[in-house]
Design a protein around this motif. Structure first.
Motif: not given
Length: 579
Positions: A219-244
């Motif tokens: 949650a802390y990592a997600d919360k910080k990630w969601a604020t990123l707007q002006d960065t040179p790089l993009e790195f995301t770990i996505t967690r989605e539950n469509y397949s279960d």
């Protein structure tokens, strides 16, 4: 001892499915791309470590997808070393769909090994566990007071195994601790050399979350990630539950559902993990950000907005960042080319803890997935239009309008009810994706009035959406994104907003489209507010109707488009992995 498999697809079938006419290619950034060569040296070094982290994540997600994936991959590599051409071609498909079992664009199940089938619980439940036995075990455990154990079994981040005549769940961080720790090492190394302090802070939080099985760290990592707007790089770990397709079945068993309610347990489908590594495209990001100022007015115009809380407030600053990314790598769930591949993502989803602690959301758009640059791709697009769209309306079709529509769709995930939809079970994702599409259309006049689009662009979005929404075949109910397309096409046909003639050619009644979308959106939001499984099921099944007109059009599409699946090529990522 290496497990033995028998290859399922014949050489004839493999040669067809791996031919470029049937297997489309999406190419990520090249080694000599300006986006990469113009990076600061520290960001280049960071990119190398992030690609390595993404590669490890792919290994983890393959195991979540199927217990057979890694043994089958070993088997294929061994057979290829012996000169087995059938194994070589099978490996191309395995790498493309990132697993043994997947579905193609004509809704055929592709199984690469004989007697290995896709299971409702994928690799996160025992392979031999049936839905009936699953429910029976959970009822027994609840009656014996094992409430906490059942809660863990039914949360979104656990892997479930047999324990005698019961089940036990292990947090996926603990289950794959060595791999997650290796990922954390790479991410920490990236944080030491990347040039952006905000991005580095996020990376450190993300690395910490991969070392300890604690949802709050995510949650802390997600919360910080969601604020990123002006960065040179993009790195995301996505967690989605469509397949279960297993977890949410529990609410369909009345006896089990009553026990879950009695014990305060809300089942949440399990997450599958994806990785995205990229370079932020500043020009594309500036264009996307224009919509942000209109999000409050969109929130104000959502149906029944006084009956629920939504992530976007009509009177506050929107907790919503947006970036356009040039992709270096898409791994795991993000990179699995199964019938299609995602154009963009709006995360974290509503079931994630970061939303409940006040975090925002972030949209990331995938340039390499959406861009049509080759002359061959442009010709194929025109051939499709010639086959399915009234020639008088070709002037409205604009491939860039598909991107504009996607911007509306992704932001719509932040609008409408943001809790309580878990009660819709296996229909939750279908209904949510339907909501996002209908919001994108329903808000077009609002966005024209507020200066986001011109009247001409509005019409282009409408016609491009309608043409692109037509499918080559009737999907299965497990394909949330495609089921919603059939539902919309049926609804728009019924309301007279579109028509398909006897030759399978589409004509769009442009002025009827937005009112019809608004009507459907109101019905969808009401279902989400009510949170009644039976109402949700009825709504989906009442509109998931594949008509004769759709069938004729599907044949037209098949005549001009042979594509059955796709693959991703990542030359820059491949180079960085080898360093």
């Amino acid at each position: 001892m290496e497990k033995q498999y028998e290859l399922n697809l014949s050489m004839e079938e493999l040669e067809k499915r791996t031919h470029k006419d049937y297997l489309t290619t999406k190419k990520m950034l090249n080694v000599d791309s300006e986006e990469y060569t113009s990076l600061a040296s520290g960001d280049k070094e960071a990119l190398k470590y992030l690609v390595k982290a993404g590669d490890v994540l792919e290994k983890i997600n393959k195991q979540l997808d199927s217990c057979h994936n890694l043994p089958f991959e070993e088997f294929l590599n061994e057979e290829i070393s012996k000169g087995n051409k059938q194994a070589e071609l099978t490996k191309i498909l395995y790498d493309a769909q990132k697993g043994l079992c997947a579905i193609d664009r004509e809704s055929n199940i592709i199984e690469l090994a004989k007697d290995v089938h896709e299971m409702p619980g994928k690799g996160i439940y025992p392979e031999d566990l049936t839905v009936e036995e699953f429910h029976k075990i959970l009822i027994k455990m609840l009656k014996e007071g094992k409430v906490e154990e059942v809660k863990t079994i039914l949360n979104q981040r656990s892997v479930v195994e047999r324990a005698g005549d019961e089940l036990k769940a292990t947090d996926y961080i603990d289950k794959f601790i060595e791999d997650f720790s290796l990922m954390a090492d790479y991410i920490e190394k990236a944080s030491e050399v990347s040039t952006n302090s905000d991005f580095n802070e996020y990376l450190k939080l993300q690395a910490k979350a991969l070392r300890t099985a604690d949802p709050m760290l995510d949650a802390y990592a997600d919360k910080k990630w969601a604020t990123l707007q002006d960065t040179p790089l993009e790195f995301t770990i996505t967690r989605e539950n469509y397949s279960d397709e297993m977890t949410e079945t529990v609410i369909e068993n009345e006896k089990l559902k009553a026990l879950l309610d009695e014990n305060g347990i809300t089942p949440v489908a399990k997450d599958f993990l994806g990785g995205r590594v990229g370079i932020i495209n500043k020009k594309g990001t500036e264009a996307i950000l224009k919509v942000k100022e209109f999000l409050p007015v969109m929130a104000k115009n959502m149906p029944f907005n006084d009956e629920y809380v939504q992530n976007i407030s009509a009177d506050k600053e929107s907790k919503q960042t947006m970036v356009d990314a040039d992709l270096v790598m898409v791994s795991g769930d993000v990179g699995a080319f199964r019938a299609g591949i995602t154009l963009a993502e709006n995360l974290p989803n509503d079931d994630k803890l970061s939303i409940s602690i006040g975090g925002g959301r972030r949209n990331v758009y995938h340039r390499q997935i959406r861009l049509i640059t080759s002359e061959d791709a442009k010709k194929k697009m025109q051939d499709r239009l010639d086959a399915i769209l009234n020639k008088e309306q070709h002037k409205y079709y604009n491939d860039e309008a598909d991107h504009w529509f996607t911007i509306g769709h992704e932001n719509a995930h932040s609008l409408g009810p943001n809790s309580g939809t878990e009660a819709l079970g296996k229909y939750k994702s279908i209904i949510e994706e339907n909501k996002a599409d209908m919001t994108s259309l329903a808000m077009l006049d609002v966005l024209v009035e507020n200066g986001m689009y011109t009247k001409e662009e509005r019409d282009q979005i409408i016609v491009t959406y309608a043409a692109d929404n037509m499918l080559k075949s009737k999907p299965t109910l497990s394909q949330a994104h495609r089921v919603r397309s059939v539902m919309q096409n049926y609804y728009f046909l019924k309301e007279g907003a579109i028509s398909i003639d006897m030759n399978g050619v589409l004509t769009v009644n442009i002025e009827k489209m937005i009112p019809t979308a608004r009507k459907m959106l109101e019905e969808i939001i009401r279902i989400q507010i009510d949170g009644d499984f039976s109402k949700g099921e009825k709504y989906v099944l009442d509109n998931f109707i594949w008509t004769n007109q759709m069938d004729v059009m599907a044949e037209n599409i098949k005549r001009v488009s042979k594509t059955l699946n796709g693959k991703v090529e990542s030359p820059l990522a491949d180079k960085l992995l080898s360093e």
